[in-house]
Design an enzyme around this catalytic site. Structure first.
Site, PDB file in Angstrom:
ATOM      1  N   GLU A  16       0.809  -1.226   0.000  1.00 58.49           N
ATOM      2  CA  GLU A  16       0.000   0.000   0.000  1.00 58.49           C
ATOM      3  C   GLU A  16       0.839   1.271   0.000  1.00 58.49           C
ATOM      4  O   GLU A  16       0.447   2.267  -0.618  1.00 58.49           O
ATOM      5  CB  GLU A  16      -0.969   0.011   1.191  1.00 58.49           C
ATOM      6  CG  GLU A  16      -2.216  -0.839   0.982  1.00 58.49           C
ATOM      7  CD  GLU A  16      -1.995  -2.303   1.321  1.00 58.49           C
ATOM      8  OE1 GLU A  16      -0.868  -2.649   1.744  1.00 58.49           O
ATOM      9  OE2 GLU A  16      -2.928  -3.108   1.162  1.00 58.49           O
ATOM     10  N   HIS A  23     -11.107  -4.272   9.916  1.00 55.61           N
ATOM     11  CA  HIS A  23     -11.726  -4.178   8.580  1.00 55.61           C
ATOM     12  C   HIS A  23     -13.057  -3.424   8.617  1.00 55.61           C
ATOM     13  O   HIS A  23     -13.915  -3.669   7.773  1.00 55.61           O
ATOM     14  CB  HIS A  23     -11.996  -5.579   8.016  1.00 55.61           C
ATOM     15  CG  HIS A  23     -10.792  -6.282   7.461  1.00 55.61           C
ATOM     16  ND1 HIS A  23      -9.801  -6.793   8.250  1.00 55.61           N
ATOM     17  CD2 HIS A  23     -10.416  -6.557   6.182  1.00 55.61           C
ATOM     18  CE1 HIS A  23      -8.879  -7.378   7.485  1.00 55.61           C
ATOM     19  NE2 HIS A  23      -9.225  -7.234   6.227  1.00 55.61           N
TER      20      HIS A  23
HETATM   21  C1  LIG Z   1      -2.359  -4.332   4.505  1.00 53.79           C
HETATM   22  C2  LIG Z   1      -3.381  -5.174   3.858  1.00 53.79           C
HETATM   23  N1  LIG Z   1      -3.588  -5.069   2.527  1.00 53.79           N
HETATM   24  C3  LIG Z   1      -4.513  -5.843   1.917  1.00 53.79           C
HETATM   25  C4  LIG Z   1      -5.253  -6.724   2.638  1.00 53.79           C
HETATM   26  C5  LIG Z   1      -6.307  -7.580   1.948  1.00 53.79           C
HETATM   27  N2  LIG Z   1      -5.839  -8.961   1.866  1.00 53.79           N
HETATM   28  C6  LIG Z   1      -6.183  -9.872   2.786  1.00 53.79           C
HETATM   29  S1  LIG Z   1      -5.479 -11.343   2.500  1.00 53.79           S
HETATM   30  C7  LIG Z   1      -4.695 -10.777   1.124  1.00 53.79           C
HETATM   31  C8  LIG Z   1      -3.816 -11.702   0.339  1.00 53.79           C
HETATM   32  C9  LIG Z   1      -2.707 -12.225   1.163  1.00 53.79           C
HETATM   33  O1  LIG Z   1      -1.926 -13.071   0.394  1.00 53.79           O
HETATM   34  P1  LIG Z   1      -0.801 -13.938   1.057  1.00 53.79           P
HETATM   35  O2  LIG Z   1       0.025 -13.098   1.970  1.00 53.79           O
HETATM   36  O3  LIG Z   1      -0.085 -14.662  -0.026  1.00 53.79           O
HETATM   37  O4  LIG Z   1      -1.591 -14.953   2.002  1.00 53.79           O
HETATM   38  P2  LIG Z   1      -2.647 -16.078   1.606  1.00 53.79           P
HETATM   39  O5  LIG Z   1      -3.998 -15.432   1.535  1.00 53.79           O
HETATM   40  O6  LIG Z   1      -2.210 -16.655   0.327  1.00 53.79           O
HETATM   41  O7  LIG Z   1      -2.622 -17.059   2.724  1.00 53.79           O
HETATM   42  C10 LIG Z   1      -5.007  -9.439   0.906  1.00 53.79           C
HETATM   43  C11 LIG Z   1      -4.509  -8.645  -0.219  1.00 53.79           C
HETATM   44  C12 LIG Z   1      -5.042  -6.791   4.031  1.00 53.79           C
HETATM   45  N3  LIG Z   1      -5.770  -7.596   4.821  1.00 53.79           N
HETATM   46  N4  LIG Z   1      -4.100  -6.030   4.612  1.00 53.79           N
END
Ligand SMILES: Cc1ncc(C[n+]2csc(CCOP(=O)(O)OP(=O)(O)O)c2C)c(N)n1
Lengths: 338, 341
Positions: free
Chosen positions: B75, B144
């Site tokens: 971000e 959230h």
């Molecule tokens: C700072 C932030 N940005 C965006 C999100 C939205 N978000 C939640 S899970 C996710 C993907 C995370 O991917 P990864 O770290 O690969 O974990 P996975 O879901 O694959 O276990 C996103 C973008 C968030 N929760 N926090």
């Protein structure tokens, strides 16, 4: 002062070497507990019984089980939005976990947190986290505290491939490395950040390469093989406990369900063939085959784990459903302490 | 008092049809992209997936990967990308998905985007739009569900808009994109699926201009974002009791159109401010203070504020419901104001 860590990244051998029967059984039980907890939670969500979001861990069980089996109760972990598996494997109880999913006052966060915020200090579970990457520096701080107090506990931080694009990860990794702290960085690389494949969010094939930038050794393991994960984790934890500083483990794994919820894919971001291929190397099946083949456990013993766990889960869900809701009069509870 | 007619004078009166809030946003964004080649969108899962809230559906098909960019979960870099691109003359729309995530990129918003024009002696502008979803009501819990408009409204150089329905979601989005300043568009998660009348062609709603959503003579209710709908519902309830409340929707909380509020207070003599955000240090405090500064003599009762208790947003639906202000609390607040003579 700070340990100078080697920057070599190494791949673990494909076939994991021997571990003792009790360890195999332990890994199996932790995995079954996660699998059943999660599939039941998914069913409850689909039945409309659970509010909020649910990020399921099914498919990744070998990582939580393998790492947690290498930890002591006083070792600390920080988790992610996909945190149930870590909590279950660290020993957090089904009752307080289901109660939390239901928003009951008996839940792990007294009904205040929900799926994304489950924690348990008595188990060294410093919390799931709704903010991607946020758990990384917190684990660094927990490791700092352990060393500061002269304790020999370690901290493990779990994060996804996607999370390694966020500043908190990089700052936390560098901080841990330069301070030589007892932190194990566990990347659960399931190939996707939400709906974006790894190739769409980083140019690296191996997240482990990022460790080198901070002078941190790393290892890549098959995240469907609990024994391989366990061996790597044991090594990293022992290193950290001995004062040799942080290390990263990248476990290549897969989530079976959608990013959030069970299924309902509006958008074919991955193919059925891909999902099927990963499922053909199911981590629970793998450990069961392995246990039976090497005589670590009989089929009957393994079945018994499923049966006992099912009973425990049914009881925990009944407990959660019978538990009281929080009282709105207590809205300000725990905003401050003291 | 004339603000309503002024505001509607600049918005075209044409054939409308019903559109959901999220589709109205999407349409406004698409039209603004067609209008200006310099507008592009960047964010996590906005292009290929169309956004986790469907905000960006179909835009990749029309505008292609040059103008619809999926970014890593980064971000700070995302907002920074917008700031730098805006400084070089583009009109970026960057999406933060959940408002809570501004915690990880606040420096780029507060210290960079907001101050750049000022620190460059006015030599450049930062026509950056930040879109994000705020608010409680989905059981999304403490990280959230926040409404953080007061954080942003406190920062000179930023504009902040809070659409309360489909019509304003489209018009304020278009205006945000056309505006030469950094503007944060706070969409409300609970409203995403709610439908309303929306003109088909592109239109902007002037920033910094309040809208009188309902006229009344007894109490002025100043409501932000989702609370506008709750206030209108409370107004129906009170009308049946013979009490007529005036509902003012600031639409833009920074800059804030206080003149419309003052004019209303001069006629009703009683004010209630309601927002979803925590009451303490919320915009209600600012609005109440400004009203007291300027139209104190017209007040028959102290300005009343309704907001969330001083707590993170709770998960359990029973707590979340008690946490967020609703029509019943607004109606109750109005009755209390009227009890004082
Ligand atoms: C700072 C932030 N940005 C965006 C999100 C939205 N978000 C939640 S899970 C996710 C993907 C995370 O991917 P990864 O770290 O690969 O974990 P996975 O879901 O694959 O276990 C996103 C973008 C968030 N929760 N926090």
């Amino acid at each position: 002062m700070a340990q100078r860590a080697s920057t070599t990244s190494k791949k673990s051998p494909q076939v994991s070497t021997q571990v003792s029967p009790p360890v195999v059984k332990d890994l199996h039980e932790r995995m079954v507990r996660i699998r059943l907890f999660e599939t039941e939670a998914g069913r409850l969500m689909e039945a409309g019984k659970l509010p909020g979001f649910l990020h399921l861990y099914v498919g990744q069980e070998a990582v939580a089980a393998g790492v947690m089996a290498a930890l002591r109760d006083d070792d600390q972990i920080t988790s992610t939005h996909r945190g149930h598996g870590h909590a279950v494997a660290k020993g957090v109880g089904f009752r307080e976990m289901y109660s939390e999913l239901y928003g009951r006052v008996t839940g792990a966060c007294l009904g205040r947190g929900g799926s994304m915020h489950i924690n348990d200090l008595t188990r060294g579970m410093l919390g799931a986290n709704g903010i991607v990457g946020a758990g990384v520096p917190i684990a660094v701080g927990a490791a700092f505290a352990a060393r500061y107090k002269g304790e020999d506990s370690v901290a493990v931080t779990f994060f996804g491939d996607g999370a390694t694009n966020i500043g908190a990860f990089h700052e936390g990794a560098n901080m841990a490395a330069i301070l030589g702290l007892p932190v194990v960085f566990v990347c659960e690389n399931n190939g996707y950040a939400e709906f974006t494949p790894q190739s769409g969010h980083m140019l690296l094939t191996d997240v482990a390469d990022r460790a080198a930038a901070y002078g941190m050794p790393s290892v890549i393991v098959d995240g469907m093989d609990a024994i391989a994960v366990h061996r790597a984790a044991t090594e990293a934890v022992e290193r950290a406990r001995a004062g040799a500083g942080p290390m990263m483990i990248e476990a290549k794994t897969y989530r079976y369900f959608d990013h959030q919820g069970v299924k309902g894919l509006r958008h074919p971001y991955r193919s059925d063939e891909e999902v099927a291929e990963w499922k053909s190397r199911d981590p629970v099946d793998l450990i069961e085959a392995r246990a039976v083949a090497d005589g670590s456990a009989t089929r009957a013993e393994l079945d018994d784990v499923w049966r006992r766990t099912r009973e425990e889960i049914a009881e925990a869900i009944a407990y959660a459903e019978a538990s009281p809701l929080p009282d709105p009069a207590d809205l300000l509870l725990n905003v401050y302490s003291g | 008092m004339t603000t309503t007619t002024e505001a509607s004078a600049v918005t075209p009166v044409v054939a409308t049809r019903k559109l959901t809030y999220v589709k109205a946003f999407n349409e406004g964004l698409a039209q603004a992209m067609r209008e200006d080649e310099n507008v592009f969108v960047a964010g996590e899962d906005v292009a290929g997936y169309g956004g986790v809230f469907r905000m960006f559906d179909n835009l990749l098909d029309e505008f292609g990967p040059r103008r619809m960019i999926d970014t890593p979960i980064s971000e700070a870099a995302l907002v920074g990308l917008g700031v730098g691109a805006a400084a070089r003359g583009l009109r970026p729309v960057v999406d933060l998905m959940f408002m809570d995530f501004i915690g990880v990129c606040l420096d780029q918003i507060v210290n960079q985007a907001a101050k750049m024009k000022y620190m460059f002696g006015g030599a450049l502008s930062v026509p950056l739009t930040i879109t994000t979803a705020s608010g409680a009501g989905l059981g999304a819990a403490a990280q959230h569900s926040q409404s953080l408009e007061a954080w942003l409204a406190h920062v000179p150089g930023l504009k902040v808009v809070m659409p309360c329905d489909a019509y304003t979601a489209k018009g304020l989005t278009v205006s945000a994109i056309r505006d030469d300043n950094p503007v944060v568009v706070m969409l409300n998660k609970v409203l995403l699926g709610s439908a309303g009348e929306v003109p088909e062609e592109i239109y902007g709603i002037p920033l910094g201009r309040a809208h009188t959503a309902r006229q009344g003579s007894d109490v002025t209710v100043i409501a932000l974002g989702r609370m506008v709908g709750e206030a209108l519902a409370a107004a129906d309830e009170l009308s049946a009791e013979g009490v007529e409340i005036e509902v003012i929707d600031p639409r833009t909380v920074q800059p804030l159109d206080t003149e419309t509020m003052f004019a209303s207070v001069r006629r009703t003599n009683r004010v209630l401010v309601v927002h979803e955000a925590v009451t303490f240090g919320g915009l209600g405090a600012e609005i109440a203070a400004q009203i007291q500064d300027t139209v104190f003599d017209y007040l028959d009762a102290p300005v009343l504020r309704i907001g969330a208790p001083f707590s993170p947003v709770p998960f359990s639906p029973v707590l979340e419901k008690a946490y967020v202000p609703d029509r019943a609390r607004i109606a109750q607040g109005c009755r209390r104001l009227l009890e004082r003579s």
